[in-house]
Design a protein around this motif. Structure first.
Motif, PDB file in Angstrom:
ATOM      1  N   GLY A 485       0.838  -1.192   0.000  1.00 49.50           N
ATOM      2  CA  GLY A 485       0.000   0.000   0.000  1.00 49.50           C
ATOM      3  C   GLY A 485       0.873   1.241   0.000  1.00 49.50           C
ATOM      4  O   GLY A 485       1.840   1.315   0.755  1.00 49.50           O
ATOM      5  N   ILE A 486       0.547   2.212  -0.836  1.00 52.62           N
ATOM      6  CA  ILE A 486       1.299   3.458  -0.889  1.00 52.62           C
ATOM      7  C   ILE A 486       0.429   4.572  -0.304  1.00 52.62           C
ATOM      8  O   ILE A 486      -0.665   4.844  -0.802  1.00 52.62           O
ATOM      9  CB  ILE A 486       1.750   3.788  -2.331  1.00 52.62           C
ATOM     10  CG1 ILE A 486       2.460   5.151  -2.378  1.00 52.62           C
ATOM     11  CG2 ILE A 486       0.610   3.735  -3.323  1.00 52.62           C
ATOM     12  CD1 ILE A 486       3.079   5.483  -3.726  1.00 52.62           C
ATOM     13  N   ALA A 487       0.908   5.156   0.786  1.00 54.89           N
ATOM     14  CA  ALA A 487       0.174   6.235   1.468  1.00 54.89           C
ATOM     15  C   ALA A 487       0.778   7.561   1.065  1.00 54.89           C
ATOM     16  O   ALA A 487       2.001   7.727   1.074  1.00 54.89           O
ATOM     17  CB  ALA A 487       0.236   6.054   2.980  1.00 54.89           C
ATOM     18  N   LYS A 488      -0.082   8.497   0.708  1.00 51.74           N
ATOM     19  CA  LYS A 488       0.389   9.811   0.273  1.00 51.74           C
ATOM     20  C   LYS A 488       1.182  10.487   1.378  1.00 51.74           C
ATOM     21  O   LYS A 488       0.958  10.270   2.561  1.00 51.74           O
ATOM     22  CB  LYS A 488      -0.801  10.685  -0.126  1.00 51.74           C
ATOM     23  CG  LYS A 488      -1.551  10.193  -1.366  1.00 51.74           C
ATOM     24  CD  LYS A 488      -2.659  11.149  -1.710  1.00 51.74           C
ATOM     25  CE  LYS A 488      -3.383  10.710  -2.984  1.00 51.74           C
ATOM     26  NZ  LYS A 488      -4.069   9.443  -2.824  1.00 51.74           N
ATOM     27  N   SER A 489       2.097  11.321   0.968  1.00 49.28           N
ATOM     28  CA  SER A 489       2.911  12.053   1.935  1.00 49.28           C
ATOM     29  C   SER A 489       2.036  12.968   2.774  1.00 49.28           C
ATOM     30  O   SER A 489       1.023  13.486   2.308  1.00 49.28           O
ATOM     31  CB  SER A 489       3.970  12.877   1.206  1.00 49.28           C
ATOM     32  OG  SER A 489       3.360  13.756   0.271  1.00 49.28           O
ATOM     33  N   ARG A 490       2.428  13.190   4.034  1.00 50.02           N
ATOM     34  CA  ARG A 490       1.669  14.026   4.967  1.00 50.02           C
ATOM     35  C   ARG A 490       2.333  15.387   5.109  1.00 50.02           C
ATOM     36  O   ARG A 490       3.540  15.520   5.000  1.00 50.02           O
ATOM     37  CB  ARG A 490       1.591  13.349   6.336  1.00 50.02           C
ATOM     38  CG  ARG A 490       0.831  12.045   6.328  1.00 50.02           C
ATOM     39  CD  ARG A 490       0.925  11.370   7.683  1.00 50.02           C
ATOM     40  NE  ARG A 490       2.296  11.001   8.007  1.00 50.02           N
ATOM     41  CZ  ARG A 490       2.663  10.397   9.137  1.00 50.02           C
ATOM     42  NH1 ARG A 490       1.746  10.113  10.044  1.00 50.02           N
ATOM     43  NH2 ARG A 490       3.915  10.082   9.353  1.00 50.02           N
ATOM     44  N   VAL A 491       1.510  16.404   5.355  1.00 48.69           N
ATOM     45  CA  VAL A 491       2.036  17.744   5.609  1.00 48.69           C
ATOM     46  C   VAL A 491       2.246  17.898   7.106  1.00 48.69           C
ATOM     47  O   VAL A 491       1.322  17.715   7.903  1.00 48.69           O
ATOM     48  CB  VAL A 491       1.060  18.819   5.088  1.00 48.69           C
ATOM     49  CG1 VAL A 491       1.553  20.200   5.462  1.00 48.69           C
ATOM     50  CG2 VAL A 491       0.895  18.697   3.590  1.00 48.69           C
ATOM     51  N   LEU A 492       3.466  18.190   7.513  1.00 45.07           N
ATOM     52  CA  LEU A 492       3.829  18.289   8.918  1.00 45.07           C
ATOM     53  C   LEU A 492       4.106  19.738   9.288  1.00 45.07           C
ATOM     54  O   LEU A 492       4.680  20.502   8.505  1.00 45.07           O
ATOM     55  CB  LEU A 492       5.072  17.439   9.211  1.00 45.07           C
ATOM     56  CG  LEU A 492       4.981  15.959   8.805  1.00 45.07           C
ATOM     57  CD1 LEU A 492       6.315  15.290   9.049  1.00 45.07           C
ATOM     58  CD2 LEU A 492       3.875  15.272   9.573  1.00 45.07           C
ATOM     59  N   ALA A 493       3.691  20.121  10.486  1.00 45.41           N
ATOM     60  CA  ALA A 493       3.955  21.479  10.985  1.00 45.41           C
ATOM     61  C   ALA A 493       5.010  21.411  12.074  1.00 45.41           C
ATOM     62  O   ALA A 493       5.162  20.404  12.768  1.00 45.41           O
ATOM     63  CB  ALA A 493       2.665  22.087  11.532  1.00 45.41           C
ATOM     64  N   ASN A 494       5.738  22.516  12.255  1.00 47.50           N
ATOM     65  CA  ASN A 494       6.725  22.544  13.333  1.00 47.50           C
ATOM     66  C   ASN A 494       6.025  22.849  14.655  1.00 47.50           C
ATOM     67  O   ASN A 494       4.792  22.975  14.720  1.00 47.50           O
ATOM     68  CB  ASN A 494       7.823  23.563  13.021  1.00 47.50           C
ATOM     69  CG  ASN A 494       7.265  24.991  12.970  1.00 47.50           C
ATOM     70  OD1 ASN A 494       6.095  25.227  13.268  1.00 47.50           O
ATOM     71  ND2 ASN A 494       8.107  25.934  12.582  1.00 47.50           N
ATOM     72  N   VAL A 495       6.778  22.994  15.727  1.00 45.81           N
ATOM     73  CA  VAL A 495       6.179  23.152  17.057  1.00 45.81           C
ATOM     74  C   VAL A 495       5.342  24.410  17.156  1.00 45.81           C
ATOM     75  O   VAL A 495       4.423  24.492  17.968  1.00 45.81           O
ATOM     76  CB  VAL A 495       7.277  23.142  18.139  1.00 45.81           C
ATOM     77  CG1 VAL A 495       7.888  21.754  18.246  1.00 45.81           C
ATOM     78  CG2 VAL A 495       8.365  24.181  17.845  1.00 45.81           C
TER      79      VAL A 495
END
Length: 612
Positions: A485-495
Motif C-alpha cells: 500500500g502506498i500512502a500519500k505524503s503528509r504535511v507536517l507542521a513545526n512546534v
C-alpha cells in the motif's frame, strides 16, 4: 494434447481456436486448408519450429469454424481476436490510432479537423501524424499561409464580431462575410495541395499572384504573398524526400532476436517520409504469422491505408491481405516485397529503424530491470515485479462508485490491460468494501485465465492493505502474490504550527508494522508514484464521464419529448448543456427538427427555480 484425430478436421478454409484450461482461448488462426494447417501443429515430427511447444503444451482442445473463402476467414479471425484477445496472438500495446487531418470539400466553407478515425465518408484525409503536437505545429503553419476557419459556422455566427484568429490574420472569417466563397475555395485548394505534398504547385500559383499584385501596385498584397511563399519554403526544407516516384506508402521493417521482435513502420506520403512508429512484440511462432497478424491488427482500425504496403517478405496470405486492405480502402492496395531499387532501399531503411528501436528499447529495458530489482529488494518482494497492477476507488459522497485498474508491464504502462469496474454490491462510500469487490472480481478472473500480477499496489495505508489481504486469503492466494500500500505524503507542521514540510511517501507491507521509505528522488519511488498517479487519473477520468452522463440524463430526459436521440441533437446544435440551459426561447424554436412544444417545455424546465 497429444492424441488428436486430424481426419476430423475439415479441408476447407476457415478459422481455428486453440483452447486451454477452462476453455480460455489461447490462440486464433486462419488457414486455406484447416486440416493441413493443424497437421503442422500436431504431427509427431513437428515442422521444425521448436517454439510451437510453448503454445501446444497448454492446448486442451481445438475448435474450427469453416468459411467459404480465405478472405472471409481473415475477417473472422480479426473479429475473434478482438473478442477473445488471445494470449498467444499479437498484442500491440500502443493500439491507439494516429491523428490525421480531415477536410470535407463538399462544405461551403470547409474547415480542417484533427481526427483519429479515417472513414469512407467522401472527405479528404491527410497524415497520419505521429503525435497531436506534430499536427498542431503543422496546422499553425497552414493557418498563417491559408487562413481557413477554426470553429463551426453556427458557433461563430452567434458572436457579434469575428474571433481573435481573424484579428491576427489566421482566419478569413467567412462566418461574418469577410471573404467570398470563391476566394475561400482558392485557400482550400492551396491547403489540399500543400497537405498532399504538391508544394511546387502552390509556390507557382503564389509566385504568379505576387507578380500580378506587384505589377498592379497592390504592394501590401504582394508582400503578404511573399511571406506566404517564404513560410512554405521553410516548411518544405524540413522534409526529407525519400522516393523520387512519389505516392503514398507504408513501409514495414522487422528485426528479430530470440523471442523478441521489433517492427517499424515508415509513413511515406507523396514521396516524403513524414513519420515513423515502432512496436515491440513478444512472439514465438513463425514470421509469416507474425507479419500477417501485425498487418491485420494495424489496419483493422480506422486509419489511413496507402496505395502500397512494402514488406520485407510476403506472408503466405499476402494476396488475401491485399484484397482485404483494398476492400477497406475502397480501391486497390498493392502488398509488395520489393527485391531491388528504391522500394527495397525503403524496406532496408525500415529494418534499420526497427533494429535501432530494438537497441534503444534494450538499453531502456536494462535500466528498467535495475529499477524493478530495486523495488523488489526495498519492498521485500518474492519475485521481480514485471507485471504491477494498481487499484483505486473513486466516488462522490458514495454515488457512482467506480474502481480502476492500471497495469505496468516491465515498468511501462500497458494501456491495453487497463480496466474499469462499476461497484455492484456496495452501497455508499465504503472504499474498503469497494476495493474488496474489485480485487475479488479481478483475481477470480485471473485464476481462470492464468494471468495474475506479480505485485498489487493499493492507493492507501493499512486499512486498504488489510482489505486486500482478506481477499487474497479468501481466494487462497496469500503468499503467492506480493502486495503493498502506498500512502500519500503528509504535511507536517513545526512546534509553532507555522512552518510546514512534506513527509516522504510511505509503503505498507503485510505483516510489517512500520512503513518502508524509499529514497526521495529515486527511480524506484518515481515508478511506483507514477503507477499510483496513473490509477488515480484513470479512475477520476472515468468517474467524470459517468457524472456527466448522469447530469445530462437528469437535466434533459425529465423533459417530456426529449429522448436520447433528441438530447444528442440538442448538444450538437448548441455545443454544451450550459448553452441549452441559457438559450432563449427563440433560439430553441429555431433549432431544426425540434417541435415548438418541446422547445417551450425545455425553456420552461430550465427556468424553474432550483433546476441546475
Amino acid at each position: 494434447m497429444q492424441d488428436v484425430d486430424l481426419k476430423k478436421f475439415p479441408t476447407a478454409p476457415g478459422v481455428y481456436l486453440m483452447r486451454g484450461a477452462d476453455q480460455a482461448v489461447l490462440y486464433v488462426g486462419k488457414a486455406k486448408n484447416l486440416r493441413s494447417r493443424l497437421r503442422s501443429y500436431f504431427s509427431a515430427a513437428g515442422d521444425g519450429r521448436s517454439q510451437i511447444r510453448f503454445l501446444m503444451n497448454r492446448v486442451q482442445g481445438v475448435e474450427t469454424i469453416v468459411t467459404d473463402t480465405e478472405k472471409e476467414a481473415l475477417i473472422l479471425e480479426n473479429t475473434l481476436i478482438k473478442k477473445y484477445r488471445p494470449r498467444y496472438n499479437i498484442n500491440l500495446r500502443d493500439d491507439k490510432t494516429y491523428v490525421s487531418v480531415r477536410l470535407d470539400p463538399r462544405e461551403e466553407f470547409p474547415a480542417l479537423q484533427v481526427v483519429r478515425r479515417v472513414r469512407r465518408d467522401g472527405a479528404l484525409y491527410f497524415g497520419p501524424f505521429s503525435s497531436a503536437g506534430a499536427v498542431r505545429e503543422t496546422l499553425k503553419e497552414i493557418y498563417r499561409i491559408f487562413p481557413l476557419r477554426h470553429y463551426p459556422m453556427e458557433t461563430c455566427r452567434r458572436r457579434g464580431r469575428p474571433c481573435l484568429f481573424f484579428q491576427i490574420g489566421q482566419c478569413s472569417a467567412p462566418c461574418h462575410g469577410k471573404i467570398s466563397s470563391e476566394r475561400y475555395r482558392e485557400l482550400v485548394k492551396g491547403v489540399v495541395a500543400l497537405l498532399s505534398g504538391r508544394e511546387s504547385e502552390v509556390l507557382g500559383q503564389l509566385h504568379q499572384r505576387m507578380q500580378d499584385a506587384a505589377a498592379q501596385m497592390r504592394y501590401e498584397e504582394a508582400a503578404r504573398l511573399r511571406d506566404q511563399i517564404r513560410a512554405i519554403e521553410q516548411t518544405v526544407e524540413r522534409q526529407k524526400v525519400v522516393a523520387a516516384a512519389g505516392g503514398d506508402q507504408d513501409v514495414v521493417g522487422l528485426h528479430r532476436e530470440g523471442g523478441e521482435v521489433e517492427i517499424a513502420v515508415l509513413f511515406v506520403r507523396q514521396g516524403k517520409l513524414i513519420g515513423r512508429r515502432s512496436y515491440p512484440v513478444d512472439w514465438r511462432l513463425d514470421e509469416g504469422e507474425l507479419l500477417s497478424g501485425f498487418l491485420q491488427q494495424f489496419y483493422g482500425r480506422d486509419i489511413f491505408i496507402p496505395e502500397q504496403v512494402l514488406l520485407p517478405f510476403l506472408p503466405p496470405d499476402a494476396e488475401t491481405l491485399g484484397d482485404w486492405l483494398g476492400e477497406r480502402k475502397g480501391k486497390k492496395v498493392a502488398v509488395l516485397a520489393p527485391l531491388r531499387g528504391e522500394k527495397l532501399a525503403l524496406v532496408e531503411m525500415a529494418a534499420s529503424n526497427a533494429r535501432e528501436a530494438y537497441r534503444e528499447r534494450g538499453s531502456r529495458r536494462e535500466a528498467r530491470e535495475g529499477v524493478l530489482e530495486e523495488i523488489r529488494q526495498r519492498l521485500h518482494l518474492a519475485r521481480l515485479p514485471r507485471r504491477m497492477e494498481c487499484f483505486d476507488i473513486s466516488n462522490v459522497q458514495g454515488s457512482l462508485s467506480v474502481g480502476s485498474m492500471v497495469v505496468f508491464s516491465d515498468g511501462e504502462p500497458d494501456k491495453a490491460e487497463y480496466r474499469h469496474f462499476r461497484i455492484r454490491t456496495v452501497t455508499g462510500a465504503d472504499d474498503f468494501a469497494s476495493l474488496g469487490e474489485v480485487l475479488g472480481r479481478r483475481l477470480k478472473r485471473g485464476l481462470e485465465e492464468g494471468l495474475l500480477p506479480d505485485l498489487i499496489l493499493i492507493d492507501g495505508g493499512k486499512g486498504q492493505l488489510g482489505a486486500v489481504v482478506a481477499v487474497l486469503e479468501e481466494l487462497g492466494l496469500a503468499g503467492r502474490l506480493d502486495v503493498a500500500g502506498i500512502a500519500k505524503s503528509r504535511v507536517l507542521a513545526n512546534v509553532r504550527g507555522k512552518a510546514v514540510e512534506r513527509s516522504e511517501e510511505r509503503f505498507f507491507l503485510p505483516g510489517r508494522k512500520n512503513p518502508v521509505l524509499l529514497r526521495q528522488g529515486s527511480p524506484a519511488l518515481f515508478m511506483l508514484e507514477r503507477l499510483r498517479d496513473e490509477a488515480h487519473r484513470f479512475a477520476i477520468t472515468h468517474h467524470r464521464k459517468l457524472r456527466g452522463k448522469a447530469t445530462l440524463h437528469s437535466a434533459l430526459e425529465e423533459v417530456p419529448g426529449v429522448g436520447p436521440t433528441r438530447r444528442k441533437a440538442l448538444l450538437r446544435h448548441f455545443g454544451s448543456l450550459k448553452k441549452v440551459r441559457e438559450a432563449p426561447l427563440e433560439e430553441l424554436q429555431a433549432m431544426p427538427g425540434l417541435p415548438g412544444g418541446v422547445a417551450e417545455a425545455i425553456f420552461e424546465y430550465f427556468r424553474r427555480e432550483g433546476v441546475e
